[in-house]
Every structure is written in structure tokens, then in C-alpha cells.
Design an enzyme around this catalytic site. Structure first.
Site, PDB file in Angstrom:
ATOM      1  N   TYR A 143      40.471  40.248  38.923  1.00  0.00           N
ATOM      2  CA  TYR A 143      41.178  41.130  38.003  1.00  0.00           C
ATOM      3  C   TYR A 143      42.423  41.724  38.653  1.00  0.00           C
ATOM      4  O   TYR A 143      43.410  42.003  37.978  1.00  0.00           O
ATOM      5  CB  TYR A 143      40.270  42.289  37.555  1.00  0.00           C
ATOM      6  CG  TYR A 143      39.431  41.985  36.344  1.00  0.00           C
ATOM      7  CD1 TYR A 143      38.525  40.944  36.352  1.00  0.00           C
ATOM      8  CD2 TYR A 143      39.537  42.759  35.194  1.00  0.00           C
ATOM      9  CE1 TYR A 143      37.745  40.661  35.246  1.00  0.00           C
ATOM     10  CE2 TYR A 143      38.767  42.493  34.077  1.00  0.00           C
ATOM     11  CZ  TYR A 143      37.877  41.445  34.107  1.00  0.00           C
ATOM     12  OH  TYR A 143      37.108  41.178  33.005  1.00  0.00           O
ATOM     13  N   LYS A 194      28.594  33.003  43.470  1.00  0.00           N
ATOM     14  CA  LYS A 194      28.757  31.548  43.368  1.00  0.00           C
ATOM     15  C   LYS A 194      29.037  31.051  44.789  1.00  0.00           C
ATOM     16  O   LYS A 194      30.061  30.421  45.073  1.00  0.00           O
ATOM     17  CB  LYS A 194      29.905  31.237  42.383  1.00  0.00           C
ATOM     18  CG  LYS A 194      30.062  29.780  42.021  1.00  0.00           C
ATOM     19  CD  LYS A 194      28.970  29.227  41.109  1.00  0.00           C
ATOM     20  CE  LYS A 194      29.144  27.725  40.929  1.00  0.00           C
ATOM     21  NZ  LYS A 194      27.982  27.099  40.243  1.00  0.00           N
ATOM     22  N   ASP A 226      25.696  30.810  37.360  1.00  0.00           N
ATOM     23  CA  ASP A 226      25.321  29.915  36.254  1.00  0.00           C
ATOM     24  C   ASP A 226      23.816  30.000  35.985  1.00  0.00           C
ATOM     25  O   ASP A 226      23.376  30.101  34.839  1.00  0.00           O
ATOM     26  CB  ASP A 226      25.772  28.459  36.519  1.00  0.00           C
ATOM     27  CG  ASP A 226      25.447  27.955  37.913  1.00  0.00           C
ATOM     28  OD1 ASP A 226      25.011  28.756  38.774  1.00  0.00           O
ATOM     29  OD2 ASP A 226      25.625  26.751  38.164  1.00  0.00           O
ATOM     30  N   ASP A 250      31.665  41.177  34.001  1.00  0.00           N
ATOM     31  CA  ASP A 250      32.252  41.236  32.652  1.00  0.00           C
ATOM     32  C   ASP A 250      31.518  40.266  31.730  1.00  0.00           C
ATOM     33  O   ASP A 250      31.104  40.623  30.629  1.00  0.00           O
ATOM     34  CB  ASP A 250      33.744  40.880  32.732  1.00  0.00           C
ATOM     35  CG  ASP A 250      34.397  40.879  31.361  1.00  0.00           C
ATOM     36  OD1 ASP A 250      34.170  41.838  30.599  1.00  0.00           O
ATOM     37  OD2 ASP A 250      35.109  39.914  31.037  1.00  0.00           O
ATOM     38  N   ASP A 254      28.279  41.074  28.610  1.00  0.00           N
ATOM     39  CA  ASP A 254      28.319  40.750  27.178  1.00  0.00           C
ATOM     40  C   ASP A 254      27.079  39.942  26.790  1.00  0.00           C
ATOM     41  O   ASP A 254      26.488  40.153  25.734  1.00  0.00           O
ATOM     42  CB  ASP A 254      29.573  39.935  26.816  1.00  0.00           C
ATOM     43  CG  ASP A 254      30.744  40.827  26.419  1.00  0.00           C
ATOM     44  OD1 ASP A 254      30.848  41.947  26.959  1.00  0.00           O
ATOM     45  OD2 ASP A 254      31.550  40.402  25.560  1.00  0.00           O
TER      46      ASP A 254
HETATM   47  C1  IPM Z   1      35.104  45.257  29.575  1.00  0.00           C
HETATM   48  C2  IPM Z   1      36.294  44.687  28.860  1.00  0.00           C
HETATM   49  C3  IPM Z   1      37.511  44.801  29.758  1.00  0.00           C
HETATM   50  C4  IPM Z   1      37.243  43.987  30.994  1.00  0.00           C
HETATM   51  C5  IPM Z   1      38.847  44.401  29.114  1.00  0.00           C
HETATM   52  C6  IPM Z   1      39.125  45.206  27.858  1.00  0.00           C
HETATM   53  C7  IPM Z   1      39.990  44.518  30.067  1.00  0.00           C
HETATM   54  O1  IPM Z   1      36.034  43.376  28.489  1.00  0.00           O
HETATM   55  O2  IPM Z   1      35.164  46.438  29.952  1.00  0.00           O
HETATM   56  O3  IPM Z   1      34.116  44.542  29.736  1.00  0.00           O
HETATM   57  O4  IPM Z   1      37.465  42.765  31.010  1.00  0.00           O
HETATM   58  O5  IPM Z   1      36.808  44.565  31.991  1.00  0.00           O
HETATM   59 MG    MG Z   2      34.045  42.725  28.825  1.00  0.00          MG
END
Ligand code: IPM
Ligand code: MG
Length: 359
Positions: A143, A194, A226, A250, A254
Site C-alpha cells: 500500500y 506467502k 491461498d 484487506d 472481506d
Molecule cells: C479497507 C478498504 C480500504 C483498504 C480502501 C478504501 C483504501 O478496502 O479498509 O479495507 O484497501 O484498506
Molecule cells: Mg478492504
């Protein structure tokens, strides 16, 4: 005199305004119950800041955050700002705040509420009682590593690159934090990397072995990312604390979030040595903004994390978690978690309803 806390509220974009407003209602109820005063100030970030002052993260916002006891943020971004230069994108507000406040650890707890089991894409019996904590590194890695936007190289071919880089101190501080927080839980740490391919992961693994592996109170396992992604949907219950780098965290968060029924449920805390930032893990959902249908529970639970980690009000944090549980058990649902037979409520009703369960 009542104890007073300065809280900066950042709506951001899309559904941000609606979800932060709902959390504020709940915080006011808590202030009342515990006889404290929350001094709320608003600050701009993301697309709303681009529109107002031309940059996603104004200096005034950074200053306000640094002076506050805690920051609660909705979400940033949206198609309206897709065309702006990469350095001016709304997302830069989040990345900039994480850097400016040195928020190097991101906690993303995934707890499954029984009332929502039916909304999980996985079999309920595999999901029930899942309680895992993702500890994501938040100040380094790909990042923040050197970027080269698309350019034509000497061989005439267009290229672009992002650098995944980690230093020993960055990994050490994260692992020391992880070690302490794991001891407050079930003492099992899964480190995700990884290391079969990436040099940065091999350094990660070496330091993790030194800090977590050497601690006799903790159990440590390593998983390749993975495999971890697969294990997460096969058997989420096997995890307690999952520690990983910025990009893997990240992505995995999700994936883990949806196990809980809706990504709208998941809170997060970003911590460093100064002011901390709290936000739901979902985005700004521009497609449903302004329709009073967004789920503010992720933001409300983020406010609970704020009470626990920044304001030393753990009991109030538990009140909120308990109230969310009661709200769901009573059948109240925003559109993302609705089916016939349940009680559909608008975003602007959720704060009041949750507050009623805080006695
Ligand atoms: C998160 C989001 C952020 C990230 C974006 C909005 C920059 O996806 O907080 O997970 O990638 O960290
Ligand atoms: Mg995110």
C-alpha cells in the site's frame, strides 16, 4: 464535572452520513447512561473534502483528529471521483489518515450473531460460534511501497509497479501487539503469508517465529494466504487470531466478513500510539446512498470498539454489543438482512431502536 471526550466524526461519502448519524444516536444514549460528555466535531475526508476544498484529506482534518480522543469514520469513495488523479482519490484520505496517525494495527473482529446464521452463504453449522480476530498490518507493505504509475519503459513496453516492502521494526511492533491481544483470547495465532514465493513474507515469518513462536503461552501456525482463503470458508471456526500484512488483510477480511451474514455488520479499529480511528469495513455503497436502507450496525459496533479501546468504557461497549444482539433477535433488519416475516427498518430508525436496548 462529567468526564468529557472529544470525538471527531467523519461522514465521508455515499452512505457515510446516514450510518454515522445512527452511531451518534447510540453514543448519545451511552453518554447519558454513563454520565460522560461526548464533544462531537465534524471533519471532512474523501470525496466530500475534494468537493469542498479540492483535496481528499485537508490538513485541518488531520489536526482535528490528532487533537481528538477518537475518530469515527463512515466510508469514502464513489464513482463521482473515479476520474481524479490517483493522488487525489478519496481513498487517499483513509491511507493518509492511517499514516498521519501512525495507525499500524487494524483489528477486524468477525463474530457471528445467531440471529443472522441463515444469511451466511456457508452452512449454519460450520459458521455458528465463529469468533475470530483479523489483525491486519496497516502502515506498510504494498500500500505504501514505491509506486510507478503506468510508464513506457526503455523496451517500449508500458509497465506499472507497486513495491511490497516490510522492515523489521514494522513487523516487530505488529507481532508484539498481536502477542498481547492473543493472550486475552484463545491464545492461538495464525500468521498468514506467502513465504513460498515472497521475500517479504520470509522476513515476516522469521520475526513471527521469534516473537509469537517463542512465547510458551501461545500456539502459532503459519498458513499461506491461498490456503488461508480456502480454510476461511471451509472451517472458519478453526481460527482465533489471524495476523497478516496489509494487502492480505484487506482481502481476507472481506471474505471473512461475509461469513457473518453481511459485510454491513463488521466493525474495525485502527490503532497506533496516538488517536485511534474506528470505521466499518465496508465501503461507501454509492448505489444505495440517501435511500435510508444502509445497514449502520458495522458503524455502531465500531463505536463500541471506540469505547473499549480509546475511552476506557468497556462496559458501555458491551452494552452496545448486547443491544445489537437484542435488536437482531427481535427481528429488526435493514434491507441487506431482510426476508418476509422480519421487521424491516430504515437506517434512521436503527440508532433509536438499539438505544432502547441500552438500559
Ligand atoms: C479497507 C478498504 C480500504 C483498504 C480502501 C478504501 C483504501 O478496502 O479498509 O479495507 O484497501 O484498506
Ligand atoms: Mg478492504
Amino acid at each position: 464535572m462529567n468526564k468529557e471526550y472529544k470525538i471527531v466524526l467523519i461522514n465521508g461519502d455515499g452512505i457515510g452520513e446516514e450510518i454515522v448519524a445512527a452511531a451518534k444516536v447510540v453514543l448519545e444514549k451511552v453518554a447519558n447512561k454513563y454520565q460522560v460528555k461526548f464533544d462531537f466535531t465534524r471533519a471532512l475526508a474523501g470525496g466530500e473534502a475534494i468537493d469542498a476544498v479540492g483535496v481528499p484529506l485537508p490538513d485541518t482534518t488531520i489536526e482535528a483528529c490528532k487533537k481528538a480522543d477518537a475518530v469515527l469514520l463512515g466510508a469514502v469513495g464513489g464513482p463521482k471521483w473515479d476520474h481524479v488523479a490517483p493522488k487525489l482519490r478519496p481513498e487517499q484520505a483513509i491511507l493518509g489518515l492511517r499514516k498521519a496517525l501512525s495507525l499500524y494495527v487494524n483489528l477486524r473482529p468477525i463474530k457471528v450473531f445467531d440471529a443472522l446464521l441463515e444469511f451466511s452463504p456457508l452452512k449454519p453449522e460450520n459458521v455458528a460460534d465463529t469468533d475470530l480476530l483479523i489483525v491486519r498490518e496497516l502502515n506498510g507493505g504494498i500500500y505504501y511501497g514505491e509506486k510507478k504509475e503506468a510508464y513506457i519503459d526503455t523496451d517500449g513496453v508500458e509497465k506499472a509497479s507497486d513495491l511490497e516492502i516490510y522492515s523489521r521494526p514494522e513487523i516487530e511492533r505488529l507481532m508484539n501487539f498481536t502477542k498481547n491481544i492473543a493472550k486475552l483470547r484463545n491464545k492461538k495465532v495464525t500468521s498468514v503469508d506467502k513465504a513460498n514465493v515472497l521475500a517479504s513474507s520470509r522476513l515476516w515469518r522469521k520475526i513471527t517465529n521469534d516473537i509469537i513462536g517463542q512465547d510458551s503461552e501461545l500456539e502459532l501456525e503459519h498458513l499461506y494466504v491461498d490456503n488461508c482463503a480456502m480454510q476461511m470458508v471451509l472451517k472458519p471456526k478453526q481460527f482465533d487470531v489471524v495476523v497478516t500484512n496489509n494487502i492480505f488483510g484487506d482481502i481476507l477480511s472481506d471474505e471473512a466478513a461475509v461469513i457473518a451474514g453481511s459485510i454491513g455488520m463488521l466493525p474495525s479499529a485502527s490503532l497506533g500510539d496516538g488517536t485511534a480511528l474506528y470505521e466499518p469495513i465496508h465501503g461507501s455503497a454509492p448505489d444505495i446512498a440517501g435511500q435510508n436502507i444502509a445497514n449502520p450496525l458495522g458503524t455502531i459496533l465500531s463505536a463500541a470498539m471506540m469505547l473499549k479501546y480509546s475511552l476506557n468504557m468497556s462496559e458501555a461497549a458491551e452494552d452496545i454489543e448486547q443491544a445489537v444482539k437484542c435488536f437482531l433477535q427481535a427481528g429488526y433488519r435493514t434491507a441487506d438482512l431482510y426476508r418476509p416475516g422480519l421487521k424491516k427498518v430504515g437506517t434512521n430508525e436503527v440508532g433509536e431502536l438499539i438505544s432502547q436496548y441500552i438500559k
